[in-house]
Design a protein around this motif. Structure first.
Motif, short mmCIF file in Angstrom:
data_model
loop_
_atom_site.label_atom_id
_atom_site.label_comp_id
_atom_site.label_asym_id
_atom_site.label_seq_id
_atom_site.Cartn_x
_atom_site.Cartn_y
_atom_site.Cartn_z
N THR A 74 6.41 0.57 4.87
CA THR A 74 5.67 1.82 4.64
C THR A 74 6.50 2.71 3.70
O THR A 74 7.60 2.33 3.29
N GLU A 75 5.99 3.90 3.47
CA GLU A 75 6.70 4.89 2.64
C GLU A 75 8.08 5.23 3.23
O GLU A 75 8.94 5.73 2.53
N THR A 212 3.75 -1.35 12.11
CA THR A 212 3.25 -0.79 10.85
C THR A 212 1.73 -0.59 10.96
O THR A 212 1.02 -1.54 11.29
N LYS A 215 -3.23 -1.44 6.99
CA LYS A 215 -3.79 -0.84 5.79
C LYS A 215 -4.79 -1.76 5.13
O LYS A 215 -5.28 -1.51 4.05
#
Ligand SMILES: *Cc1c(COP(=O)(O)O)cnc(C)c1O
Length: 356
Positions: A74-75, A212, A215
Motif C-alpha cells: 500500500t501507500e 492489505t 483493491k
C-alpha cells in the motif's frame, strides 16, 4: 516453423493433444482434484514450503506482477525495484499506477548487478525487493543469492518474477527465502499463454495479503486462496490451460527438475560453443539458460532476424527500443532438441555472410 521465441515456445506433443480436446465442465470434484494436485506439484517443483499458497490467475504474466503488488503493498510501504530492462521497468510502472512508494536501481545494458549497487540501500527500511530474476529483455540473470542475503539482513520480503527463468535455471524458493514467485504459462512451462501462477510464502500471506485492503475483484488473492482450498477459482479459469499445466507438472515430476535443467544446460552450452567463430558477441553479464542474446556490431540484427524468418522459416526473438538493431535473442525454453542447433547455426552463418 522453427521457433526460438521466448514465449509462446515450442510445445510438447502431449500438450498439443490436450489443447485439441473438448473443454469439460469444471465446477465439480474432478476439476477440483486437478487443481489441488497442481497446487501440490507447483510447490514441489519450486521447492517451496508446504504451507505456501498458490494462486492460479487467468491472465498473462504482467497481471500476476500487478496483482502481487496490489495484494501485498500500500501507500504505507516502500519497495526497492531492480530496473535493468523492460520487465524491471514494468514493476516501476505498476508501483506508479498504484501509488506504491519505491526506489529503483537502474542498470544500463551490460551493467552487472553487484553488491555495490545494493550497499547504499542497506538499513533503509524498505518493505520488499521486487526483481525479475532473469531480465528477459537484456538476458541478464541476477545473482539470486546476493539479493536473498540483502533481503534477509534487511528483513524485506523477497518478490521474484521468475517467469522466464523457471525451468531454465535452478530455483529454490524456500532455501532462498523467496516470498512470492511469479510464473506464467507460456515460458519455461511450455504450455499455451493465458494463465499465471503466484506462489506465496505463508508469512507474506499472513502479514501482507490478509492485511492489505482489496483493491481488485478479479485479481484478489484472498478470494483466490480461499477458493483454492477446495480446488476452485473465483471466476472461470482457462480450463484447457489448467489441464495442460497439470499434465506438465506431472511430467516434470516424473522426469525430475534436475533432468530438465541438465537437458537445457546441454543445449545452451552446445549452442554457445557453435557460435564462437561467428562475427557476433554474447553480452558480458551472467546469463540465464532461457536465452542467448546475440549482439551484432554491424547493427544488422533486424535484417538477420527477418532473413532467418523469410528464408529459413526460423523465428528468433527480436529486441525492442535501443537494442532493436544490435541484438536478437535465441530462446532455448520449451521443447527443443540438441540437433536443432546444427541447422540454426548453419542458417545463422549463411545469413551473416550476406547480411553485411
Ligand atoms: C514474459 C515475461 C513477463 C510476462 O509478460 P506477459 O506478456 O504479460 O505474459 C513478465 N516478466 C518477465 C521477466 C517475462 O519474461
Amino acid at each position: 516453423m522453427k521457433l526460438f521465441a521466448l514465449g509462446p515456445v515450442p510445445m510438447y506433443q502431449r500438450t498439443l493433444e490436450i489443447a485439441g480436446k473438448q473443454i469439460p465442465y469444471f465446477r465439480n470434484p474432478e476439476f477440483s482434484e486437478i487443481m489441488l494436485e497442481s497446487e501440490k506439484l507447483m510447490k514441489q517443483v519450486l521447492f517451496a514450503p508446504e504451507n505456501a499458497k498458490v494462486v492460479f490467475l487467468t491472465a498473462s504474466g504482467t497481471a500476476a506482477m500487478e496483482a502481487t503488488v496490489m495484494n501485498c503493498f500500500t501507500e504505507q510501504d516502500k519497495v526497492l525495484i531492480i530496473d535493468g530492462g523492460i520487465f524491471g521497468h514494468r514493476f516501476t510502472e505498476i508501483c506508479d499506477m498504484h501509488r506504491i512508494p519505491y526506489d529503483a536501481i537502474h542498470l544500463d545494458f551490460e551493467e552487472v548487478l553487484t553488491e555495490k549497487h545494493l550497499d547504499m540501500y542497506d538499513g533503509k527500511m524498505y518493505t520488499a525487493l521486487l526483481v525479475n530474476i532473469h531480465e528477459t529483455s537484456t538476458g541478464q540473470l541476477y545473482d539470486v543469492r546476493l539479493l536473498s542475503e540483502f533481503c534477509k539482513r534487511n528483513q524485506m520480503y523477497f518478490i521474484v518474477d521468475a517467469i522466464s527463468s523457471f525451468l531454465a535455471d535452478p530455483y529454490f524458493m524456500e532455501d532462498w527465502g523467496i516470498d512470492a514467485t511469479i510464473l506464467s504459462t507460456q515460458k519455461g512451462l511450455a504450455i499455451a499463454p493465458g494463465m499465471s501462477v503466484v506462489t506465496i510464502s505463508n508469512r507474506l500471506y499472513e502479514e501482507k495479503v490478509l492485511t492489505t485492503p482489496s483493491k481488485t475483484l478479479y485479481l484478489d488473492f484472498r478470494s483466490h486462496i480461499d477458493n483454492q482450498k477446495r480446488g476452485q477459482t473465483p471466476f472461470t479459469p482457462a480450463v484447457n490451460i489448467a489441464y495442460q499445466l497439470n499434465d506438465m507438472l506431472r511430467s516434470l515430476q516424473e522426469e525430475s527438475i534436475e533432468h530438465r535443467l541438465t537437458h537445457m544446460d546441454m543445449i545452451v552450452k552446445d549452442f554457445r560453443c557453435r557460435i564462437a567463430d561467428l562475427p557476433i558477441r554474447i553480452p558480458n553479464t551472467p546469463l540465464s539458460n532461457a536465452a542467448t542474446p546475440l549482439l551484432f556490431k554491424d547493427r544488422n540484427a533486424t535484417i538477420v532476424y527477418e532473413t532467418l524468418k523469410e528464408k529459413y522459416d526460423t523465428v528468433l526473438t527480436p529486441c525492442g527500443g535501443n537494442l532493436r538493431d544490435i541484438m536478437v535473442r535465441v530462446g532455448h525454453i520449451g521443447n527443443h532438441y540438441l540437433d536443432e542447433n546444427i541447422d540454426l547455426v548453419d542458417n545463422l552463418r549463411k545469413v551473416l555472410n550476406c547480411a553485411k
